[in-house]
Design a protein around this motif. Structure first.
Motif, short mmCIF file in Angstrom:
data_model
loop_
_atom_site.label_atom_id
_atom_site.label_comp_id
_atom_site.label_asym_id
_atom_site.label_seq_id
_atom_site.Cartn_x
_atom_site.Cartn_y
_atom_site.Cartn_z
N SER A 163 74.85 34.21 67.76
CA SER A 163 75.33 34.50 69.11
C SER A 163 74.80 35.87 69.58
O SER A 163 74.99 36.88 68.89
CB SER A 163 76.85 34.50 69.15
OG SER A 163 77.31 34.94 70.42
N ALA A 174 70.61 33.19 75.15
CA ALA A 174 71.72 32.35 75.61
C ALA A 174 71.20 31.07 76.27
O ALA A 174 71.79 30.00 76.11
CB ALA A 174 72.61 33.13 76.57
N ARG A 193 71.70 27.00 75.14
CA ARG A 193 72.21 26.06 76.16
C ARG A 193 73.54 26.52 76.74
O ARG A 193 74.39 25.71 77.08
CB ARG A 193 72.33 24.64 75.60
CG ARG A 193 71.07 24.14 74.94
CD ARG A 193 71.09 22.68 74.58
NE ARG A 193 72.36 22.19 74.10
CZ ARG A 193 72.80 22.32 72.85
NH1 ARG A 193 72.09 22.98 71.95
NH2 ARG A 193 73.96 21.80 72.49
N ASP A 194 73.73 27.85 76.86
CA ASP A 194 74.93 28.41 77.48
C ASP A 194 74.52 29.02 78.81
O ASP A 194 74.22 30.21 78.90
CB ASP A 194 75.57 29.46 76.57
CG ASP A 194 76.98 29.84 77.02
OD1 ASP A 194 77.27 29.72 78.22
OD2 ASP A 194 77.78 30.26 76.17
N THR A 222 84.06 30.72 84.94
CA THR A 222 83.98 31.23 83.57
C THR A 222 85.35 31.35 82.90
O THR A 222 85.43 31.86 81.77
CB THR A 222 83.31 32.61 83.53
OG1 THR A 222 84.03 33.51 84.38
CG2 THR A 222 81.87 32.53 83.97
N LYS A 263 85.89 30.65 79.27
CA LYS A 263 85.28 31.65 78.40
C LYS A 263 85.94 32.99 78.72
O LYS A 263 85.41 33.78 79.48
CB LYS A 263 83.77 31.72 78.62
CG LYS A 263 83.02 30.44 78.27
CD LYS A 263 81.56 30.58 78.69
CE LYS A 263 80.75 29.37 78.28
NZ LYS A 263 80.54 29.27 76.84
N ARG A 277 89.89 31.57 74.41
CA ARG A 277 89.12 30.41 74.85
C ARG A 277 90.04 29.26 75.22
O ARG A 277 91.13 29.10 74.66
CB ARG A 277 88.19 29.93 73.74
CG ARG A 277 87.04 30.88 73.41
CD ARG A 277 86.10 30.21 72.43
NE ARG A 277 85.04 31.11 72.00
CZ ARG A 277 85.11 31.90 70.95
NH1 ARG A 277 86.20 31.90 70.21
NH2 ARG A 277 84.11 32.68 70.61
N ALA A 298 85.18 25.49 76.04
CA ALA A 298 84.82 26.62 75.19
C ALA A 298 85.62 26.60 73.89
O ALA A 298 85.09 26.90 72.81
CB ALA A 298 85.07 27.94 75.93
N GLN A 336 72.39 17.08 78.27
CA GLN A 336 72.34 18.53 78.42
C GLN A 336 70.92 19.00 78.68
O GLN A 336 69.94 18.34 78.31
CB GLN A 336 72.91 19.21 77.17
CG GLN A 336 74.38 18.92 76.94
CD GLN A 336 74.94 19.69 75.77
OE1 GLN A 336 74.34 20.63 75.27
NE2 GLN A 336 76.11 19.28 75.31
#
Length: 237
Positions: A35, A85, A89-90, A140, A143, A208, A212, A230
């Motif tokens: 990450s 990122a 795929r975020d 968001t 998240k 979260r 998420a 996706q």
């Protein structure tokens, strides 16, 4: 007279070649990456401290170019986070970090060059960024780490924009204090995510929810659900 079936996708019309169902033959290979978000949040924290200290008067007007040079690396670091990122795929995290990267670059170039009208131009820029941030904050919320940093950043962008346009010392000081608050929120998010990675589980709450939460706590079947739709897997974006 015989007619050869023409090339084309299956089921596209008479005279077309019918291809077999390729789903059972298809394999999707994903490359996991670490990450990049702790790096992104720590970068936000450090750059926000530098700019906040300048707005609060801890650093004087003569220090503007030095602050701009310190903020400039934030552009490269957050651009790297955005690229990674996107690879993970975020799209929400990638868009936010890419936007932050652009804002640090604009700030560093304007303040470092001492361009005429710089504060007013940055004021308009921050108000435009405020509109983008409000739109992103609306999507968001699952998240919570990203959402928290965004929510704290919104009033800072507003105060910075008003301070730049009006020249109000109070608005500039308020923006500086809010910048320190942004740094605290981003630092907490970065530390919590790093601990989560080291301990392989949530240590400090990051709040979260929804997709998420499922992405972290769900099994492999949840992770692979609708993966063929996706970005990076489906044919078009």
């Amino acid at each position: 007279m015989s007619t050869e079936p023409g090339p084309g996708p299956a089921g596209s019309g008479p005279g077309r070649r019918h291809e077999p169902d390729l789903r059972a033959m298809t394999r999707i290979t994903l490359r996991p990456i670490a990450s990049p978000m702790p790096l992104g949040f720590f970068t936000v924290a450090i750059a926000s401290v530098m700019t906040g200290c300048l707005q609060l008067g801890v650093l004087g007007p003569a220090d503007r170019q030095a602050v701009a040079l310190c903020v400039l690396p934030a552009f490269a670091l957050q651009l790297l986070v955005s690229v990674l990122a996107f690879g993970a795929r975020d799209v929400i995290a990638a868009t936010l970090m890419g936007s932050f990267a652009g804002s640090w670059l604009a700030y560093a170039l304007v303040m470092g060059s001492g361009a005429p009208g710089g504060p007013r131009v940055l004021g308009v820029f921050n108000l435009a960024f405020l509109c983008l941030g409000a739109l992103m904050a609306a999507v968001t919320r699952p998240k919570r780490a990203l959402w928290l940093v965004l929510v704290v950043s919104l009033p800072r962008w507003a105060a910075t924009g008003l301070g730049g346009l009006t020249g109000s010392e109070g608005a500039v000081r308020t923006a500086g204090a809010l910048g320190i608050l942004v740094a605290l929120a981003a630092g907490y998010a970065a530390f919590a995510l790093m601990l989560e990675d080291v301990r392989s589980g949530e240590v400090l709450p990051v709040g979260r929810s929804g997709p998420a939460q499922h992405a972290v706590e769900g099994g492999l079947a949840v992770q692979l659900r609708d993966i063929e739709r996706q970005a990076g897997v489906r044919r078009t974006l």
